[in-house]
Design an enzyme around this catalytic site. Structure first.
Site, short mmCIF file in Angstrom:
data_model
loop_
_atom_site.label_atom_id
_atom_site.label_comp_id
_atom_site.label_asym_id
_atom_site.label_seq_id
_atom_site.Cartn_x
_atom_site.Cartn_y
_atom_site.Cartn_z
CE1 TYR A 33 -4.31 1.26 0.03
CE2 TYR A 33 -3.41 2.85 1.59
CZ TYR A 33 -4.42 2.45 0.74
OH TYR A 33 -5.54 3.23 0.57
CB SER A 85 0.99 0.51 4.63
OG SER A 85 2.24 0.94 4.18
CD GLN A 139 7.25 -7.04 -6.98
OE1 GLN A 139 7.43 -7.76 -7.97
NE2 GLN A 139 6.81 -5.79 -7.08
CG HIS A 164 8.91 -2.54 -12.88
ND1 HIS A 164 9.28 -2.21 -14.17
CD2 HIS A 164 10.08 -2.63 -12.17
CE1 HIS A 164 10.61 -2.11 -14.23
NE2 HIS A 164 11.11 -2.37 -13.04
CG ASP A 209 9.95 1.56 -15.55
OD1 ASP A 209 9.08 2.43 -15.70
OD2 ASP A 209 10.48 1.32 -14.44
#
Ligand SMILES: NC(=O)C1=CN([C@@H]2O[C@H](COP(=O)(O)OP(=O)(O)OC[C@H]3O[C@@H](n4cnc5c(N)ncnc54)[C@H](OP(=O)(O)O)[C@@H]3O)[C@@H](O)[C@H]2O)C=CC1
Ligand SMILES: CC[C@](O)(C(C)=O)C(=O)O
Ligand SMILES: [Mg+2]
Ligand SMILES: [Mg+2]
Length: 344
Positions: A26, A54, A87, A109, A192
């Site tokens: 978040y 968060s 991740q 991404h 990116d």
């Protein structure tokens, strides 16, 4: 080859309105996706660890918060919006054990898929909706009836319906108001990383700091150097955003435009472009990703040093004082952003 573009009329929101969506994280993108999907009529829960700072913010903004594992168990669409280096562990601990065939795994991404840190099973859809802008502006634009453009890619289409879901998702966060471009995880990841390192973040920040240093070392007032090299940059870039480099050159004086042609190529010369190619090579061959992840795995000592050096640059203190005197130059995210720290 012309890009394949998608707009609101090309997507059906009801495809995602029928799903249980878990947004993991978040922060910058997580809050934007969760709130905008919720406002688009989607059933959203937020997945955050028990001790996450968060949690209170997400709950205060009306969202139901559970642990990442609980969120993944409930959901058939799992959106991975924790920081890229977090991740891999999040996937192993909370996502993978709760993935069932037919689920969709969504990224903002392509880093972890492109560099092989996450390898989803064949039975799940894997797609990406990557906004081309910072998350706080993704949310701000959505709330004001506009949108930030997105790149959309499908890595795995196990159900045969991944594209419809990806486009519905992109519409749900406002991305198709501005336009979605079909891409691949590889193209998104490499462009990116290049854009943020060479131009948008690394290139621009280094250019601004070097300009500020050149003026102050020559004896000019730091406040004048700040206005010249940082504050006015926004006003110049606003014109580029509205009408390209051409509109910026239309509005500035002929003196500035002539000086642009004479001196711009002296600053950004062929050697800069050669180093840009080196940066791109380090991205495509995995050198940058390996360095970033190794530092993160060691507790991010190099990252901490970089942040400390950057935050103590004299331009930050000068700017803080000057912005305090301009009531209209306020942080739109004042509840969130702490002046003087890059850390969220
Ligand atoms: N920032 C941006 O504008 C953009 C980001 N992206 C991509 O979006 C993704 C998210 O990036 P960004 O929004 O910057 O991330 P942030 O750094 O803003 O994410 C921080 C959030 O993730 C939470 N978090 C940290 N670890 C975990 C975990 N293990 N499980 C669940 N939540 C966790 C944090 O909780 P806590 O508060 O407890 O720390 C916080 O809520 C990345 O893939 C990034 O590349 C793409 C386009 C632009
Ligand atoms: C430019 C930085 C970015 O790629 C973005 C906001 O698009 C990011 O990773 O935050
Ligand atoms: Mg980006
Ligand atoms: Mg990025």
């Amino acid at each position: 080859m012309a890009a394949e573009m998608f707009y609101d009329d090309n997507a059906d929101l009801s495809v995602i309105q029928g799903k249980n969506v878990a947004v993991l994280g978040y922060g910058s993108q997580g809050h934007a996706h969760a709130l905008s999907l919720r406002d688009s009529g989607v059933d959203v829960r937020v997945g955050l660890p028990e001790g996450s700072k968060s949690r209170a913010k997400a709950e205060a903004q009306g969202l139901r918060v559970v642990t990442p594992a609980e969120a993944c168990e409930e959901a058939d669409v799992i959106v991975v919006l924790a920081p890229d280096p977090a991740q891999r562990a999040l996937y192993k601990e909370a996502i993978e054990p709760n993935l069932v065939d037919g689920d969709a795994l969504v990224f903002g991404h392509g880093f972890n898929i492109r560099f092989g840190y996450i390898k989803p099973p064949a039975g799940v859809d894997v797609f990406m909706v990557a906004p081309k802008g910072p998350g706080h502006l993704v949310r701000r634009e959505y709330s004001e009836g506009r949108g930030v453009p997105v790149l959309v890619a499908v890595e795995q289409d196990a159900t045969g319906k991944a594209w419809d879901l990806a486009l519905a998702y992109a519409k749900g966060i406002g991305g198709l108001r501005a336009g979605g471009i079909k891409t691949t995880f590889t193209e998104e990841t490499e462009t990116d990383l290049f854009g943020e390192q060479a131009v948008l973040c690394g290139g621009v920040s280094a250019l601004v700091q070097a300009g500020f240093e050149t003026l102050t070392e020559a004896g000019y007032q730091p406040e004048v150097a700040y206005f010249e090299c940082l504050h006015e940059l926004k006003l110049i870039v606003d014109l580029m955003y509205e009408g390209g480099i051409a509109k910026q050159r239309w509005s500035v004086s002929d003196t500035a435009e002539y000086g642009d042609y004479v001196s711009g190529p002296r600053i950004i010369d062929a050697s800069v472009k050669a180093r840009m190619k080196d940066v791109l090579n380090d991205i495509t061959d995995g050198t940058f990703a390996a360095r970033f992840i190794a530092d993160q795995d060691a507790g991010a000592p190099e990252f901490a040093e970089f942040r400390k050096a950057s935050e103590s640059h004299p331009i930050e203190a000068v700017g803080k004082d000057l912005r305090a005197l301009m009531a209209w130059v306020k942080s739109h995210d004042a509840d969130d952003y702490v002046e003087g720290t890059a850390a969220r």
